[in-house]
Design a protein around this motif. Structure first.
Motif, PDB file in Angstrom:
ATOM      1  N   GLY A   1       6.579  -5.564  -0.414  1.00 55.01           N
ATOM      2  CA  GLY A   1       6.319  -4.256  -0.989  1.00 55.01           C
ATOM      3  C   GLY A   1       7.561  -3.714  -1.655  1.00 55.01           C
ATOM      4  O   GLY A   1       7.996  -4.203  -2.698  1.00 55.01           O
ATOM      5  N   ILE A   2       8.194  -2.707  -1.031  1.00 53.14           N
ATOM      6  CA  ILE A   2       9.362  -2.064  -1.619  1.00 53.14           C
ATOM      7  C   ILE A   2      10.482  -3.052  -1.916  1.00 53.14           C
ATOM      8  O   ILE A   2      11.188  -2.918  -2.927  1.00 53.14           O
ATOM      9  N   ALA A   3      10.654  -4.091  -1.102  1.00 53.65           N
ATOM     10  CA  ALA A   3      11.754  -5.043  -1.322  1.00 53.65           C
ATOM     11  C   ALA A   3      11.612  -5.769  -2.654  1.00 53.65           C
ATOM     12  O   ALA A   3      12.617  -6.164  -3.250  1.00 53.65           O
ATOM     13  N   SER A  14       7.965   6.067 -13.598  1.00 53.95           N
ATOM     14  CA  SER A  14       7.314   6.488 -12.356  1.00 53.95           C
ATOM     15  C   SER A  14       7.814   5.689 -11.162  1.00 53.95           C
ATOM     16  O   SER A  14       8.085   6.248 -10.088  1.00 53.95           O
ATOM     17  N   LEU A  15       7.964   4.388 -11.312  1.00 50.15           N
ATOM     18  CA  LEU A  15       8.433   3.550 -10.211  1.00 50.15           C
ATOM     19  C   LEU A  15       9.943   3.663 -10.012  1.00 50.15           C
ATOM     20  O   LEU A  15      10.441   3.541  -8.887  1.00 50.15           O
ATOM     21  N   LYS A  16      10.675   3.917 -11.086  1.00 52.03           N
ATOM     22  CA  LYS A  16      12.112   4.145 -10.950  1.00 52.03           C
ATOM     23  C   LYS A  16      12.348   5.389 -10.102  1.00 52.03           C
ATOM     24  O   LYS A  16      13.227   5.406  -9.222  1.00 52.03           O
ATOM     25  N   HIS A  17      11.567   6.410 -10.330  1.00 51.39           N
ATOM     26  CA  HIS A  17      11.660   7.649  -9.558  1.00 51.39           C
ATOM     27  C   HIS A  17      11.391   7.386  -8.078  1.00 51.39           C
ATOM     28  O   HIS A  17      12.100   7.898  -7.199  1.00 51.39           O
ATOM     29  N   TYR A  18      10.404   6.560  -7.802  1.00 53.07           N
ATOM     30  CA  TYR A  18      10.048   6.209  -6.424  1.00 53.07           C
ATOM     31  C   TYR A  18      11.171   5.433  -5.741  1.00 53.07           C
ATOM     32  O   TYR A  18      11.585   5.765  -4.620  1.00 53.07           O
ATOM     33  N   ALA A  30       0.825  -1.197   0.000  1.00 49.69           N
ATOM     34  CA  ALA A  30       0.000   0.000   0.000  1.00 49.69           C
ATOM     35  C   ALA A  30       0.865   1.256   0.000  1.00 49.69           C
ATOM     36  O   ALA A  30       0.528   2.263  -0.651  1.00 49.69           O
ATOM     37  N   ASP A  31       1.992   1.220   0.710  1.00 48.84           N
ATOM     38  CA  ASP A  31       2.924   2.346   0.697  1.00 48.84           C
ATOM     39  C   ASP A  31       3.549   2.527  -0.680  1.00 48.84           C
ATOM     40  O   ASP A  31       3.795   3.660  -1.119  1.00 48.84           O
ATOM     41  N   VAL A  32       3.839   1.437  -1.349  1.00 50.99           N
ATOM     42  CA  VAL A  32       4.423   1.528  -2.693  1.00 50.99           C
ATOM     43  C   VAL A  32       3.510   2.345  -3.591  1.00 50.99           C
ATOM     44  O   VAL A  32       3.944   3.309  -4.254  1.00 50.99           O
ATOM     45  N   LEU A  33       2.240   1.978  -3.628  1.00 53.44           N
ATOM     46  CA  LEU A  33       1.292   2.691  -4.487  1.00 53.44           C
ATOM     47  C   LEU A  33       1.127   4.138  -4.029  1.00 53.44           C
ATOM     48  O   LEU A  33       1.196   5.069  -4.835  1.00 53.44           O
ATOM     49  N   LYS A  34       0.901   4.319  -2.738  1.00 57.45           N
ATOM     50  CA  LYS A  34       0.648   5.668  -2.203  1.00 57.45           C
ATOM     51  C   LYS A  34       1.811   6.607  -2.499  1.00 57.45           C
ATOM     52  O   LYS A  34       1.604   7.728  -2.995  1.00 57.45           O
ATOM     53  N   HIS A  35       3.024   6.181  -2.215  1.00 61.03           N
ATOM     54  CA  HIS A  35       4.156   7.088  -2.337  1.00 61.03           C
ATOM     55  C   HIS A  35       4.619   7.259  -3.786  1.00 61.03           C
ATOM     56  O   HIS A  35       5.096   8.344  -4.159  1.00 61.03           O
ATOM     57  N   ALA A  36       4.483   6.235  -4.585  1.00 59.20           N
ATOM     58  CA  ALA A  36       4.829   6.382  -6.003  1.00 59.20           C
ATOM     59  C   ALA A  36       3.878   7.364  -6.681  1.00 59.20           C
ATOM     60  O   ALA A  36       4.305   8.206  -7.487  1.00 59.20           O
TER      61      ALA A  36
END
Length: 284
Positions: A64-66, A77-81, A14-20
């Motif tokens: 998630g992030i791992a 977009s995800l590379k930026h995150y 959920a953090d991955v989606l929210k913060h990206a």
């Protein structure tokens, strides 16, 4: 009400989606030179150690992030995150190769704040407020308040800049949070109709979540976009099966960026029977 600690869940799917998505909104807002304010109603701490007891107890960041950490085919977009998370790790006397820390929402924004932009942060939990206040103690552009975030939101709009991004990210620990959140966003929109409002929501009880979103949908507010990822089907059993962002006044092209992002995330983060959804719930 104040027992929730995000450290247990930092870096989860959920953090991955929210913060990206949050980073994309900030980038799109900054395509114009005019300054804006970022208002966070439930800021949490400045950042989270993924090695401490909270994160290690649940291990949610591993799903998630791992899962994105070593990917070499990420969309822009995800590379930026991921690059932002790496930068945060470097800032905590770590290397960019080690995943030991995870930034909170204000830290993500802070990494990209321009000189004339500012932040208004609210956190009511005593321990997290102290950590957040310490994190930003030397930041002139940041105001940190130990105040109920929904009340703080109404006091923060309309901003002097006349441009703003609002993140509403409560824990939803009690049932009344759902109605209170919808009411606060509607009231804030009446005062500041051009602001970008981002509501993060969990899906634990689908009916409860949809009742909140329907209240927003039926409010008469235009331009409401749903961005949602489920990692497994809805269930009456305990636990979050999906999470999403309900965005009012999304910047131009956010829907296209979100679709590309979720198309990538779905096979990477899906558990079993999940789905992704990017839909305009209310148009122009």
């Amino acid at each position: 009400m104040l027992s929730y600690r995000h450290g247990f869940h930092a870096g989860n799917y959920a953090d991955v989606l929210k913060h990206a998505i949050l980073l994309q909104v900030i980038d799109l807002m900054q395509k114009k030179d005019k300054p804006f304010v970022y208002v966070d109603t439930h800021s949490g701490a400045g950042g989270y150690s993924l090695m401490d007891e909270f994160a290690q107890k649940t291990g949610e960041y591993r799903d998630g992030i791992a899962r994105l950490w070593d990917k070499t085919d990420l969309p822009a977009s995800l590379k930026h995150y991921v690059e932002a998370v790496r930068h945060f790790n470097e800032g905590n006397e770590n290397t960019s190769e080690d995943l030991s820390w995870y930034p909170g929402s204000p830290a993500f924004v802070d990494m990209h704040l321009r000189q004339n932009d500012r932040m208004v942060l609210h956190e009511l939990h005593g321990t997290d407020f102290e950590l957040l206040n310490e994190y930003f103690e030397d930041a002139r552009q940041v105001q940190v308040s130990k105040w109920d975030g929904l009340s703080g939101l109404l006091a923060s709009v309309p901003p002097l800049e006349r441009r703003g991004v609002v993140l509403v990210d409560p824990s939803f620990e009690i049932k009344t949070d759902y109605e209170a959140v919808a009411d606060a966003i509607i009231k804030a929109h009446r005062k500041f109709a051009t602001g970008v409002y981002m509501l993060w929501y969990p899906v634990v009880n689908r009916a409860q979540t949809e009742a909140m979103l329907s209240k927003l949908k039926d409010s008469g507010i235009r331009r409401q976009l749903r961005i949602e990822q489920g990692i497994k089907p809805d269930s009456d059993e305990f636990g979050m099966t999906a999470a999403g962002l309900w965005v009012i006044n999304p910047p131009w092209q956010l829907d296209t960026i979100a679709t590309e992002m979720l198309d990538y995330l779905h096979p990477v983060l899906n558990v079993d029977g999940g789905y992704v959804k990017v839909e305009w719930e209310v148009g122009e």
